[in-house]
Design an enzyme around this catalytic site. Structure first.
Site, PDB file in Angstrom:
ATOM      1  N   GLY A   1      -0.811   1.852   1.843  1.00 31.73           N
ATOM      2  CA  GLY A   1      -1.164   3.272   1.784  1.00 31.73           C
ATOM      3  C   GLY A   1      -0.715   3.900   0.485  1.00 31.73           C
ATOM      4  O   GLY A   1       0.273   4.628   0.433  1.00 31.73           O
TER       5      GLY A   1
ATOM      6  N   SER B   1      -3.377   4.775  -2.511  1.00 30.86           N
ATOM      7  CA  SER B   1      -4.407   5.680  -3.028  1.00 30.86           C
ATOM      8  C   SER B   1      -4.707   6.801  -2.049  1.00 30.86           C
ATOM      9  O   SER B   1      -4.626   6.631  -0.834  1.00 30.86           O
ATOM     10  CB  SER B   1      -5.703   4.911  -3.282  1.00 30.86           C
ATOM     11  OG  SER B   1      -5.523   3.942  -4.266  1.00 30.86           O
TER      12      SER B   1
ATOM     13  N   GLU C   1       0.888  -7.552  -7.122  1.00 27.48           N
ATOM     14  CA  GLU C   1      -0.552  -7.569  -6.897  1.00 27.48           C
ATOM     15  C   GLU C   1      -1.279  -8.116  -8.120  1.00 27.48           C
ATOM     16  O   GLU C   1      -2.292  -8.779  -8.013  1.00 27.48           O
ATOM     17  CB  GLU C   1      -1.043  -6.150  -6.606  1.00 27.48           C
ATOM     18  CG  GLU C   1      -2.472  -6.104  -6.124  1.00 27.48           C
ATOM     19  CD  GLU C   1      -2.921  -4.689  -5.770  1.00 27.48           C
ATOM     20  OE1 GLU C   1      -3.957  -4.565  -5.141  1.00 27.48           O
ATOM     21  OE2 GLU C   1      -2.225  -3.724  -6.137  1.00 27.48           O
TER      22      GLU C   1
END
Lengths: 380, 402
Positions: free
Chosen positions: B133, B135, B249
């Site tokens: 959670g 963006s 990421e």
């Protein structure tokens, strides 16, 4: 398509020895400051219409020192008095030469070494021994159209006497010996000639690149030493080709990195609109793209060199990829480097123009990116 | 005997992984799996993929280097080997790629002892699927402008706001949540939480993408209660923690085995070459067209270069700085994938129009579907434009854009 890399070391075979040589070369070259010497040598020679002879600048003492350090003989077999190192080591050095835009016969001599090694004859060994003794060797085969393979040579040998012209020979003015492809009735052979011999005329080209020299060899019944039998000339060239391509690509990788760093530095210091121009994304992003291009070429250069040393079956594929990538990187980094330097990069007094021209020249040597990819298609 | 005592050399472990994957390759699903884990929505796919992930975890392919006290296998530096073998084997991806790729590295670096013991084991088994959670509708590339609020209420926080582009939102048990705890401090006013997706006040609504798929979701948070022990690191440290999560990421951090897609770049370019050799135009294979072939080979060249970049990362003396190559991988990989699919459209010509479900579509329409999905790569996780800022600033030292 071959993807075998079982036999290849993960680290490209780049170990302590290679790194020490690379660092030593970096220090040695930076002490010599070839760029400064080059700037002095070219000052006042800019007008192309004056027609004066431009032979290419070259520091003979530096060359002697490099041969004394054993660099020109690093890939010469031990039996001929060399260090018998592989292509990875040679590439580590070639990258530094490119990074310094250094005028030197080292590039041609290293390339000649790998070509002679593939000939594996006593005659070729004799030339390798001369390299170990400090000779500078150039090589070539192109016709006036800039052919990319010796099978198109316009030189003919009859009873070991050579006639015809070889074009686009690199470092010709600096060479003691030149190796040339020649057509005989029984097939293609390679010959060695002393550059000062009878019936041999060297004609310097007027070229764009200020850091190299290039010329043609006009042969009129010149006596040469035959290095390989007719018919053995093509296979020898084909098996050396991966090394030749990779050495040129390594020079580009070094020069492209210089262009990247110089452009990033300029973008940090040049102020416009009250800020360093590197703040603006229209400037920042293409500099990042230069880095990406340079890094990809560099990785392929080491991969190709490693394959040549350890996994010959895959060497040509990776060498074509390395030169394909490096040629495009040369064009791109030269282009963005000059554009992002603005007006100053476009002037004679800027080092950017020196590197731009060196990159332009190397982009086309042995064929540009399209030429490499065209050859690659047959392998896939 | 523990796995790590059984396989002590990299070679032995690689052989073990390879043989295990060959012997345990799962039967395909009845309905084909989506191309990547972020598209999974069907319960049938979820169950299949969770069972597969658990099996791989138990075999030591996931959490390979994590300490046994947190449910890992305790190897020293073998995760890379396991992950490479998983990719190489072309087996299904791991559904919990956010848990593995983002939560686990974040907790290992910033979590409390209790958080690590509680949350890590079910991430590895796949029992708890995670979503992210970050963006918001008003906070995309400028992530730090996020406005979802968390207000302290005794030992709890009360969260209000909304999140968007939440992959796996409908399947997840937990969310990695960034929320604003100080309105007056843009970067230092963000705190990192673990939020239950089963809590009252959480509403998930799917977003239908241009492909027609609906793996992304909007998540609405209305007076959602988050206990303070579900806060990661200090109040106000959220931005710092998030940056380290995004580093994971982007593939720069040492992972625990996330494999979000089973398609490797090399597979993709080889498939494109095969497509060009088998697609006919003017009575000849498209591969014979010198112009198109050059475009294909340029992509082939860059694909091999990216792989060799990865190899060069292992030779620090040739790297020009530790972050220089790793920070390129997300940008280059996603743009290369996109260009590859664009060229595939040209190879297909008018047949590029055929989509999933059309009987004449090559590879069941995956080229067109894959092309559209490449925008996920170039936009999410820091768009290509943001990646170029990061590279210019952190690697080349150019002035910050911010």
């Amino acid at each position: 398509m071959s993807n075998s890399n079982q036999t290849q070391p993960k680290d490209f075979g780049y170990g302590e020895e290679q790194d020490m040589l690379k660092n030593a070369a970096q220090r040695f070259i930076s002490d010599l400051a070839p760029l400064e010497a080059l700037r002095k040598a070219i000052a006042g020679t800019e007008d192309p219409y004056l027609g004066e002879e431009r032979r290419g600048f070259y520091d003979v003492d530096a060359w002697r020192e490099m041969t004394a350090l054993g660099w020109s003989a690093l890939a010469v077999p031990e039996r001929c008095g060399g260090a018998e190192m592989g292509l990875v080591t040679a590439v580590a050095l070639a990258e530094e030469i490119g990074a310094a835009a250094m005028p030197t016969p080292l590039a041609s001599t290293l390339q000649s070494t790998f070509l002679l090694r593939e000939m594996a004859t006593p005659e070729a060994d004799a030339v390798l021994t001369r390299i170990a003794e400090g000779a500078a060797v150039a090589w070539g085969f192109s016709d006036a159209h800039g052919s990319l393979h010796p099978r198109d040579t316009s030189v003919v040998a009859e009873q070991r006497l050579l006639s015809g012209t070889v074009h686009f020979v690199q470092d010709l003015q600096k060479a003691d010996v030149v190796i040339l492809a020649a057509r005989e009735e029984a097939g293609l052979a390679w010959y060695a000639l002393d550059t000062g011999g009878d019936g041999v005329q060297l004609v310097a080209d007027r070229i764009v690149d200020l850091t190299r020299d290039q010329g043609r060899v006009e042969l009129n019944g010149a006596a040469g030493t035959r290095l390989v039998d007719p018919g053995a000339g093509e296979p020898a060239f084909d098996s050396a080709l991966p090394a030749l391509l990779t050495l040129v690509a390594a020079d580009i990788a070094g020069a492209a990195e210089w262009m990247l760093q110089a452009t990033a530095e300029y973008a940090k210091t040049r102020q416009q609109f009250d800020r360093p121009i590197g703040f603006f994304q229209a400037v920042k992003h293409p500099i990042v793209d230069m880095m990406i291009a340079a890094d990809q070429s560099r990785s392929l250069v080491y991969a190709a060199a490693c394959a040549f040393d350890f996994d010959r079956e895959d060497a040509l594929r990776l060498a074509l990829l390395a030169k394909s990538s490096a040629s495009d990187t040369a064009g791109f980094c030269a282009n963005r480097g000059t554009q992002l330097h603005g007006g100053i990069g476009f002037t004679w007094e800027s080092d950017v123009q020196i590197y731009h021209k060196r990159l332009m020249h190397a982009q086309q040597l042995l064929g540009d990116g399209v030429a490499q990819r065209s050859a690659l298609a047959a392998l896939l | 005997m523990a796995l790590r005592d059984e396989y002590t050399t990299p070679e032995a472990f690689r052989t073990y992984c390879r043989e295990w994957l060959e012997a345990n390759r799962p039967e395909p699903t009845r309905m084909p799996l989506p191309q990547a884990a972020y598209e999974v929505t069907l319960p049938e796919h979820r169950d299949y993929l969770v069972a597969w992930q658990r099996k791989c975890y138990e075999a030591g392919l996931i959490a390979t280097d994590v300490s046994p006290e947190y449910g890992g296998h305790g190897f020293d530096d073998f995760q890379m080997i396991a992950s490479n073998e998983v990719r190489r084997a072309g087996v299904p991806y791991f559904i919990n790629w956010i848990g593995l790729g983002m939560t686990a590295p974040t907790l290992l670096a910033h979590g409390t002892e209790e958080q690590k013991r509680t949350y890590l084991p079910p991430i590895f088994t796949g029992d708890d699927i995670w979503c992210q959670g970050f963006s918001e509708p008003g906070a995309g590339s400028d992530l730090a402008s996020l406005s979802t609020r968390a207000e302290k209420d005794g030992d709890n926080w009360v969260v209000n706001g909304s999140k968007v582009w939440t992959s796996l939102g409908s399947l997840a048990s937990w969310m990695l949540l960034l929320a604003r705890t100080d309105r007056d401090n843009k970067y230092g006013g963000i705190t990192y939480f673990i939020c239950s997706m089963r809590e009252q006040g959480v509403t998930v609504r799917p977003i239908h993408k241009m492909t027609g798929e609906s793996g992304f979701n909007e998540v609405f948070l209305e007076d959602v209660v988050v206990p303070d022990h579900q806060r990661i690191d200090a109040v106000g440290a959220g931005w710092q923690v998030a940056m380290s999560t995004l580093t994971s990421e982007r593939g720069a951090a040492k992972g625990v085995g996330a494999v979000p897609s089973s398609e490797s770049p090399m597979d993709n370019i080889e498939a494109l070459i095969a497509l060009a050799k088998t697609t006919m135009r003017h009575g000849r294979p498209v591969w014979d067209d010198a112009v198109l072939r050059d475009r294909i080979l340029k992509i082939y060249e860059r694909t091999v270069a990216v792989m060799q970049n990865g190899r060069r990362m292992g030779v620090p003396a040739l790297n020009g700085g530790a972050m220089r190559i790793p920070l390129q991988s997300k940008l280059v990989g996603s743009e290369l994938g996109q260009e590859l699919h664009q060229v595939a459209m040209s190879v297909l010509g008018p047949a590029a129009s055929l989509y999933v479900g059309d009987e004449h579509a090559r590879a069941d329409g995956k080229w067109a579907l894959g092309y559209m999905n490449t925008y996920t790569g170039t936009i999410s996780g820091g768009s290509s434009e943001i990646q170029r800022n990061i590279l210019g600033e952190r690697v080349l030292g150019l002035p910050k854009t911010k």
